[in-house]
Structure formats: C-alpha cells, structure tokens
Design an enzyme around this catalytic site. Sequence first.
Site, PDB file in Angstrom:
ATOM      1  N   GLY A 119      -1.884   1.962   4.160  1.00  0.00           N
ATOM      2  CA  GLY A 119      -2.291   0.642   4.640  1.00  0.00           C
ATOM      3  C   GLY A 119      -2.459  -0.321   3.485  1.00  0.00           C
ATOM      4  O   GLY A 119      -2.003  -0.044   2.378  1.00  0.00           O
ATOM      5  N   ASN A 120      -3.087  -1.444   3.734  1.00  0.00           N
ATOM      6  CA  ASN A 120      -3.375  -2.382   2.643  1.00  0.00           C
ATOM      7  C   ASN A 120      -4.705  -3.083   2.915  1.00  0.00           C
ATOM      8  O   ASN A 120      -5.321  -2.863   3.955  1.00  0.00           O
ATOM      9  CB  ASN A 120      -2.227  -3.377   2.457  1.00  0.00           C
ATOM     10  CG  ASN A 120      -2.010  -4.216   3.705  1.00  0.00           C
ATOM     11  OD1 ASN A 120      -2.880  -4.949   4.134  1.00  0.00           O
ATOM     12  ND2 ASN A 120      -0.829  -4.068   4.314  1.00  0.00           N
TER      13      ASN A 120
END
Length: 407
Positions: free
Chosen positions: A216-217
């Site tokens: 993810g980020n």
Amino acid sequence: MSVLNGKNILLGVTGGIAAYKAAFLVRLLVKKGANVKVVMTSSAKEFVTPLTLSTLSKNEVYSSFTEENDANSFKEPKWNNHVDLALWADLFLIAPATANTLSKMANGACDNLLLACYLSAKCPVYYAPAMDLDMYVHPTTAATFKKLNSFGNIQIPAAFGELASGLVGQGRMAEPEEIVSFLEKDILSKLPLKGKKFLITAGPTYEAIDPVRFIGNHSSGKMGYAIAETAAGLGAEVVLISGPTALKLENDFVKIIHVTSTEEMYNSVHEYFGKSDVAILSAAVADYRPSEVASEKIKKKTDDLTLQLKKTKDILASLGEMKKNQFLVGFALETENEEENAKLKLKKKNLDLIVLNSLRDKGAGFKTDTNKITLIGKDNKTIPFPVKPKKEVAKDIIEYIIEQTNA
Ligand code: CTP
C-alpha cells in the site's frame, strides 16, 4: 445535510405579529447547521424579546446603532457596525417583513440598523412579507414588491389564511418550515455545478500479497474527499470511489463506493465514467501488484523472500483513451523535474488538467492537512498556488474546472 449547513444567516425581524414566529425560524435555521445572527427593529421587540432570539441563536441580537446599556451600567455604548454584520452574512433574510420596512427598503430609507444592514449587504436578500390582506393587495405594496424584486431581492410569497385582523386572505407570513425549504430550494437551484456529474477517486489502493498482507502507500484520501465535498457543496452529483481510508464524509449528497485494489477501482471507475461530466482521479493508485496472491499466509521459512510484481492497469490513461466530452483531471506526485514530468503525463494520458504536487514542498503531499499545488492546463499554462488547507486547495481546483467547462 442541508445546503444551509455552515451558512451565515442574518435574520432581520420587523414589527408585525408574525415576529413571534421568528423564534421558530431561528431554531429551524440553527438545526440546519446555520450560524444565525438577528437584527431587529425596535417595534419588533414589542412582539418577541431579544433575549428569546439571542438564546435560540446563541448570538447577540442587534437592534440599534449603539449597544443599549442597562440603567446600572456605566460602560461607554458600543457601536454596532452594520457593515460588518452585513458582510458577515452569506444571506440576509427579512422575516417577517412589514409593509413599512419593505417600502423603506424600496426607497433607500435608512433610519434603523436593519435598513443600514440591508443597504450594506452584498449577499442575496430574501424577504417574507407579512401584512393584512388589503395592505398586501394595495397597488403601493405591489409597486414596492416590483421595485424590490427588480433590485434582485427574492420574495418569499405570503400565504393564504386567517390573519390577525380576523380576515381571511393572502398576507400571512409563510410558515417557518416553508421559509426554510424555500431558501434551500432556491440556493440549490442556483448552485454553479447543479446538474453536473462528478466522478472522483481518493485514497490509496491495497494490493494483496496473501490473506493478511498487502502493498500500500501513505495516502490518507484527504485531498480526494475534500474535492468530493466541495463539488457536492456546489451542487454536483458526486460519486466518490475510495480506497481504504479512515475518513468519514460530511456531505450526504456524495455517493461513496469503497474499493480495495486497483483492479476494483478500475472496474468501478469504468462503470461510472460514461455518465460523468468531470472525472478527477486523485487516488494514489498502486503501480504494481503481486503477480500471484498466496491463498494461505506466507510463512517465514527463508531469510530472503522475492515477490514478483506486475504492473496494474493505469486507470487514468484508460479514461484518457476513451473520453468523449468529459473533463479529465489527473494528479502528479513528483520528486524531481516536477513541471516537466507533469506536462508529459498531461499529454500522454490525454488530460484536460493535471494537479501537480511536489514532495519537495513543505506542507504538500500525503497525510498532511495542507497541500501546495500547481495547476497545469491543456494549454500548458502553469498556475502555482501557495500552501493552503486541503479544503481550500479543493476549491481552487473546482473553481478552475468551473471556469474551463463554462468557457
Ligand atoms: N493513476 C491511475 N492508475 C494507475 C496509476 C496512476 O489512474 N495505475 C493515476 C493517479 O490517480 C494520478 C495519476 O495517474 O491521477 C498520476 O499518478 P502517478 O503515480 O503520479 O503517475 P504514474 O502515471 O503512475 O507515473 P510514475 O509513477 O511513473 O510517476
């Protein structure tokens, strides 16, 4: 949520029997989330007390140019600044509006604070007449209405019914509920994005590695949510396709669709794009996903673990290829050669606008409540903005879109 939520409403109360209904009106407006201040004529105080209206509005009530002190007070009287009051207001509602006050408004008389506010107001002015039926149909009153309406004031028609005199006819002030719904409908019908359909993406995407892990980020989704709320607040019909975030929408006019992966976001965006007028892709989409998702939790058996990644579908680029009349907006988060890279993306993905944020700018990017953007349009013109709260940045972006799409 009502369009009156967060609006500053100056309520002018004049001296007619319907003034007692001003108390209900204040209550309803406050319930809708409006900030209400009351200015009343001295004869209005015969019908409803300033204490009632200040208690309900939770604000001071203004009546004269100088603050009246009680007999035991030795304070210097304070000047009530009608210009400040009028400029504070997003809308000025005069209810009840007596024949006397309306006639003075039509002729520019200014012998009380309410009239001074009227003459200083730059916001829309609504008035709800209240008078007996013969007064209401008198040619002078008709001429007053005509003159006031020609100045751009908005009349909330009086209702039919029994009047204080015992006569039955038109002249009774519209009921507080009717006044509030009149305001809501009128404001909604005049919003600049009324009838426009917006598609907005926000947040990160998560790409599963196994049933418990993902790539993810750090995107919080704040920018996309602020854009969605701003567009909806201006009357647009908004579909927000959101990756996983902890955010809650404040505006119930936004339709939200929750997705997790880029693939899901891609499918949802494609479902709505055809019917949209404007698409703003502010999501921080994962560019790569694991080629294979393990069906069971990966055990830590080895010192090294290699994940094979595969490029995700570029949602924005796919829309650029298929767009017809849609105004397409992309984001570019860059760390070097910012403008050059953003301009390349604008062209390559066939966009109408790209919103550039540089991670090198303080106050820009993920998780913060502020952002610093540069808008780059199809004409390659760059418009830089200072660091601002994301809600204001959202306004700048939407204002640019309104300018361009109405051009
Ligand atoms: N975007 C998208 N689908 C992807 C990747 C990005 O729709 N699979 C969109 C983002 O929502 C954003 C824009 O493309 O509006 C630019 O994203 P960014 O990550 O800055 O650019 P990329 O095109 O992915 O290029 P790079 O990461 O190489 O800079």
